[in-house]
Scaffold this active site. Structure first.
Site, mmCIF file in Angstrom:
data_model
loop_
_atom_site.group_PDB
_atom_site.id
_atom_site.type_symbol
_atom_site.label_atom_id
_atom_site.label_comp_id
_atom_site.label_asym_id
_atom_site.label_seq_id
_atom_site.Cartn_x
_atom_site.Cartn_y
_atom_site.Cartn_z
ATOM 1 N N ARG A 1 42.461 33.543 34.825
ATOM 2 C CA ARG A 1 42.891 32.258 35.405
ATOM 3 C C ARG A 1 42.466 31.088 34.502
ATOM 4 N NH1 ARG A 1 45.018 35.590 37.191
ATOM 5 N NH2 ARG A 1 45.311 36.335 39.309
ATOM 6 N N SER B 1 46.028 32.181 46.787
ATOM 7 C CA SER B 1 44.605 32.537 46.708
ATOM 8 C C SER B 1 43.791 31.271 46.466
ATOM 9 C CB SER B 1 44.358 33.514 45.560
ATOM 10 O OG SER B 1 45.100 34.685 45.754
ATOM 11 N N GLU C 1 40.160 28.784 42.873
ATOM 12 C CA GLU C 1 41.227 28.965 41.889
ATOM 13 C C GLU C 1 42.135 27.733 41.931
ATOM 14 O OE1 GLU C 1 45.064 31.836 41.613
ATOM 15 O OE2 GLU C 1 43.145 32.855 41.785
#
EC number: 1.3.1.98
Length: 342
Positions: A159, A229, A325
């Site tokens: 990420r 998420s 995230e």
């Protein structure tokens, strides 16, 4: 005069921006950015707003990247796709599959634009963008100069990429180059995919299974606002993972190439009995604990308070500290998400 950001973020949080500009080509994007800079205003480029949480009203210009177009070149061993940054990611996955170009199916139904995909190095069900990324085309915002970064130059991580670090606020992504190998190899390491037979499976079957898993587990942002998420899956040192596995032998864990171990944030949250917990209008989703939702006209303060509560509970039980995230946007730009919920 301000403009509501509610239609432009999938959390459906109602904050405003001073200006919102829709850029359909590079020139419009550059001139909007340069105009805001001349006026001394903060400026940010947004795709579909599927990975952001606006904490307050934004004091500047939000540019919506709507640069479109898909070009395909075929070579002996691969299909090469050149895709405008404003194209919808899932529509691209479908387009590739409909045209018999497999390789993106594990990434089906990830919300957002193609241009956002390298920023986060998006990933799901065992595949990350870096597996198929050939290059990223950007434009330097100050000079208008074009840059093409190879996948290696993008410095992809979990990420993470150069676009979240050195190049943040310096460049705009205008297109992404993908290379889909004709030697298709299915990735069947996660969830329902492990039940499929690698010898006979088709890309369409993988696509269908991924779509089924995502639609049954994940809430539709049109019904309950969310940004997918909310937390990253934590990557911990091997000794910390061993310690945790001694106490919780059934904890899902995924050894990484560098010796570290990735844990499942959703499982950690679930073990703390947090599914369905609410603070104000924000809630932990009942099917997928990794997702925080706007259940009832949540404010950004509700979401931040809930994220803090989840992080504390998981940290106290497992000594593992979750990081968002989702990117947090303050009055004049991105702020440190971990600090915001610590």
């Amino acid at each position: 005069m301000t403009h509501s950001l509610k239609p432009w973020n999938t959390f459906g949080i109602d904050h405003c921006a001073k200006h919102i500009v829709c850029a359909e080509n590079e020139q419009q994007l550059l001139s909007a950015w340069q105009q805001a800079t001349r006026e001394g205003l903060p400026v940010m480029i947004l795709g579909e707003g599927s990975n952001v949480l606006f904490l307050e009203n934004y004091a500047g210009t939000v540019i919506l990247n709507r640069l479109k177009g898909i070009e395909v070149n075929e070579t002996a061993d691969a299909w090469h796709l050149h895709v405008g940054a404003g194209e919808n990611w899932h529509q691209l996955v479908r387009y590739a599959l409909d045209n018999n170009m497999p390789g993106l199916e594990n990434l089906a139904l990830i919300p957002g634009c193609v241009g956002s995909s390298p920023i986060q190095n998006i990933g799901a069900y065992g595949v990350e963008l870096q597996r198929v990324c050939d290059y990223v085309d950007c434009v330097e915002l100050e000079t208008g100069k074009r840059l093409r970064l190879s996948a290696a130059e993008c410095r992809f991580g979990y990420r993470d990429s150069i676009f979240k670090n050195e190049y943040q606020d310096r460049v705009a992504i205008v297109a992404v180059g993908l290379r889909l190998s004709k030697q298709w190899q299915p990735v069947l390491t996660y969830g329902d995919l492990t039940c499929l037979d690698p010898k006979t499976v088709t890309a369409q079957q993988v696509f269908d299974a991924v779509c089924h898993m995502r639609t049954t587990k994940l809430p539709d942002p049109k019904v309950n606002g969310n940004a997918g998420s909310f937390f990253k899956n934590p990557v911990v040192a091997a000794d910390i993972a061993m310690e945790l596995l001694e106490r919780f032998p059934n904890a899902p864990h995924y050894p990484q190439a560098d010796g570290s171990v990735k844990l499942a944030a959703g499982w950690l949250i679930d073990q703390c009995q947090l599914k369905g917990v609410t603070i104000g209008g924000a809630a932990v989703h009942r099917q997928q604990a990794l997702v925080l939702i706007n259940a009832n006209d949540a404010t950004s303060k509700d979401v931040v308070a809930l994220a803090h509560h989840v992080r504390q509970k998981v940290g106290e039980k497992f000594n593992v500290w979750l990081e968002p995230e989702v990117r947090f946007i303050g009055r004049s730009g991105e702020v440190n998400a971990v600090e915001s919920i610590a």
